[in-house]
Design an enzyme around this catalytic site. Structure first.
Site, mmCIF file in Angstrom:
data_model
loop_
_atom_site.group_PDB
_atom_site.id
_atom_site.type_symbol
_atom_site.label_atom_id
_atom_site.label_comp_id
_atom_site.label_asym_id
_atom_site.label_seq_id
_atom_site.Cartn_x
_atom_site.Cartn_y
_atom_site.Cartn_z
ATOM 1 C CG HIS A 143 -1.695 1.233 1.445
ATOM 2 N ND1 HIS A 143 -3.002 1.369 1.069
ATOM 3 C CD2 HIS A 143 -1.334 2.422 1.990
ATOM 4 C CE1 HIS A 143 -3.416 2.585 1.371
ATOM 5 N NE2 HIS A 143 -2.424 3.246 1.942
ATOM 6 C CD GLU A 144 2.016 3.478 3.675
ATOM 7 O OE1 GLU A 144 2.183 4.518 3.019
ATOM 8 O OE2 GLU A 144 1.055 3.330 4.447
ATOM 9 C CG HIS A 147 0.348 6.168 -0.809
ATOM 10 N ND1 HIS A 147 -0.724 6.698 -1.466
ATOM 11 C CD2 HIS A 147 -0.137 5.699 0.372
ATOM 12 C CE1 HIS A 147 -1.813 6.549 -0.730
ATOM 13 N NE2 HIS A 147 -1.478 5.934 0.392
ATOM 14 C CD GLU A 223 -5.049 6.455 2.096
ATOM 15 O OE1 GLU A 223 -4.634 5.340 2.423
ATOM 16 O OE2 GLU A 223 -4.300 7.426 1.917
#
Lengths: 304, 195
Positions: A143-144, A147, A223
């Protein structure tokens, strides 16, 4: 929106935020100097200072945010799963290996920062790393890293420092003026105190606008998008879903987070704080409810 | 005169595009080679980790015959995959190692002496990691090869690829016929993976 359009839009928004910030600071100083009858030299100084601050927020955003959050570097021996899982995903996505940091805190949370994938840092709390298993950590790191890949980190870091600074400044000024007021009643600090108080109240009144600005820049879709790309990286939606569930059940607020940095984290770090900071956080809410994110991931479980 | 400049601009644009496609294809080719080499590296790493783990648990798990059979089995599969480099062999090696770790973990849980043994836990996490790394590298090869081959058959990049004589990449060697070409009843069941 394709991946490339997304990156272009993030880079563009980063410049818009910098421009707005400089206009705001220079404009505020101009109004003040006109109102108080000072010369226009101050405006020039404001232009230079806000320019330098903008550059710092672009160039050193990662170090500034890491030091605000009290993060320390993570090595392979101590945080084996965290390190190796990041290594694997970065390899799989042909991204450079980001720098890894941990925050010593039992609350569960994580975020990424930096100006581009070559200068990225991924941060996790020790609470998260010790309570999640390998597959769950993999989901969080993916997930990070999405980003990082999307240049969300550049935009989010600049927003944190420039817009967040204005928000924090109002807190700080109000606190100073009230503390001073309660302690000494002599007339020396009086004038300064009034200036601080007026500036603080003005900035506090501006806070909702600033909050709106953060929300405009950082839409909640981000998100969901990062969750979906994370699943594309790990091919294991359950890992991230379980991690999010565990994070949402964790009731502990993260001490080092504040309203400027809150939007960086994977889940709202200010939950269950019932003081002024927590109240403000509700206004700055940039995270979609975790339940919705888990439901979206559960939908993917069938598809992958 | 302006027509001349117009033509020149178009030619320059085409040249830049051709260069971009050419470099893109070359980059993909080197990335495919690098990912295949990564698979080889990880297989070698696994091949050296397994005997280490074997000797670390030997004294404690004498009666656990199943575990040792699995260890030997995994070692053989890894050696075979390393040698042949075929996709099916690599898959088998990955799954053998991935099945091995939980089995050993169960045996370790029953044995307090082993549980306290840091070398064993360390070897086990390293083994899990190499299995993960293999999975990722394998997926990389597949993604990159697909990406590259797609460019070779789609217009207009296929024209440029043809001009410079780019050949399709095979990626990981697979047997021409075999179980991987069909889906068995078992594979169609709902899969629940818990790591």
């Amino acid at each position: 929106m394709t991946h490339y359009e997304l990156i272009a839009s993030n880079k563009q928004k980063s410049w818009v935020i910098i421009t707005l910030f400089m206009i705001f600071i220079v404009g505020a100083v101009y109004l003040m100097s006109v109102g108080l009858g000072y010369g226009l030299d101050l405006v020039g100084i404001a232009l230079i200072v806000s320019g330098m601050m903008s550059f710092a927020s672009y160039w050193w955003s990662d170090s500034i945010i890491l030091s605000i959050s009290g993060a320390r570097p993570a090595n392979r021996e101590e945080f084996f799963d965290f390190y190796t899982v990041t290594e694997n995903i970065a390899n799989g996505q042909r991204l450079p290996m980001p720098k890894l940091y941990v925050i010593e805190d039992t609350a569960m949370n994580a975020f990424a920062t930096g100006r581009d994938p070559q200068h990225a840092a991924v941060v996790a709390t020790t609470g998260l790393l010790s309570r999640l298993d390998r597959a769950e950590i993999e989901g969080v790191v993916a997930h990070e890293l999405s980003h990082v890949q999307n240049y969300d980190i550049r935009l989010m870091s600049i927003v944190t420092i420039l817009v967040g600074m204005i928000a924090l400044l109002s807190d700080w000024m109000l606190r100073i003026s009230f503390r001073r007021g309660s302690r000494n009643n002599d007339r020396e600090g009086g004038q300064l105190q009034v200036i601080f108080m007026i500036a603080g109240i003005a900035l506090a009144l501006l806070s909702p606008i600033i909050a709106q600005l953060i929300q405009l820049a950082i839409s909640r879709k981000r998100e969901f998008l990062a969750d979906a790309s994370a699943v594309g990286m790990t091919k294991n939606p359950e890992g991230l879903a379980r991690a999010l569930e565990a994070i949402s059940q964790d009731k502990e607020p993260l001490e080092v987070a504040n309203k400027a940095t809150a939007h960086l984290y994977i889940a709202n770090p200010l939950k269950n704080r019932h003081d002024a900071v927590g109240w403000f956080a509700g206004m700055f809410q940039t995270h979609p409810p975790v339940e919705e994110r888990i439901a979206a991931l559960k939908n993917l479980t069938g598809a992958v | 005169m302006s027509g001349f400049y117009f033509l020149l601009t178009i030619l320059a644009a085409i040249a830049v595009y051709v260069m971009g496609v050419y470099n893109g294809l070359q980059r993909l080719k080197t990335q495919i080679v690098a990912s295949i080499q990564e698979i080889g590296n990880q297989l070698k790493r696994q091949a050296s980790l397994i005997p280490n783990l074997e000797s670390a648990v030997k004294g404690y798990l004498k009666h656990e015959k199943g575990v040792f059979e699995m260890l030997t089995d995994a070692r053989k599969a890894v050696a075979k995959a390393d040698k042949s480099g075929s996709a099916t062999d690599i898959d088998e090696a990955i799954s053998k190692v991935q099945n091995l770790v939980p089995q050993i973990r169960v045996a370790v849980e029953d044995n307090p002496e082993l549980k306290a043994n840091e070398t064993v836990t360390k070897f086990m996490s390293e083994l899990t990691d190499t299995a993960d790394k293999l999975t990722y590298a394998r997926r990389s090869v597949i993604d990159l090869t697909q990406n590259y081959n797609e460019k070779l058959v789609t217009f207009p990049s296929n024209v440029i690829a043809g001009m410079f004589g780019f050949k399709p990449e095979k990626g990981l060697e697979t047997a021409q016929a075999g179980s991987h070409l069909s889906v068995s009843e078992d594979e169609m069941k709902d899969v629940k993976v818990n790591l």
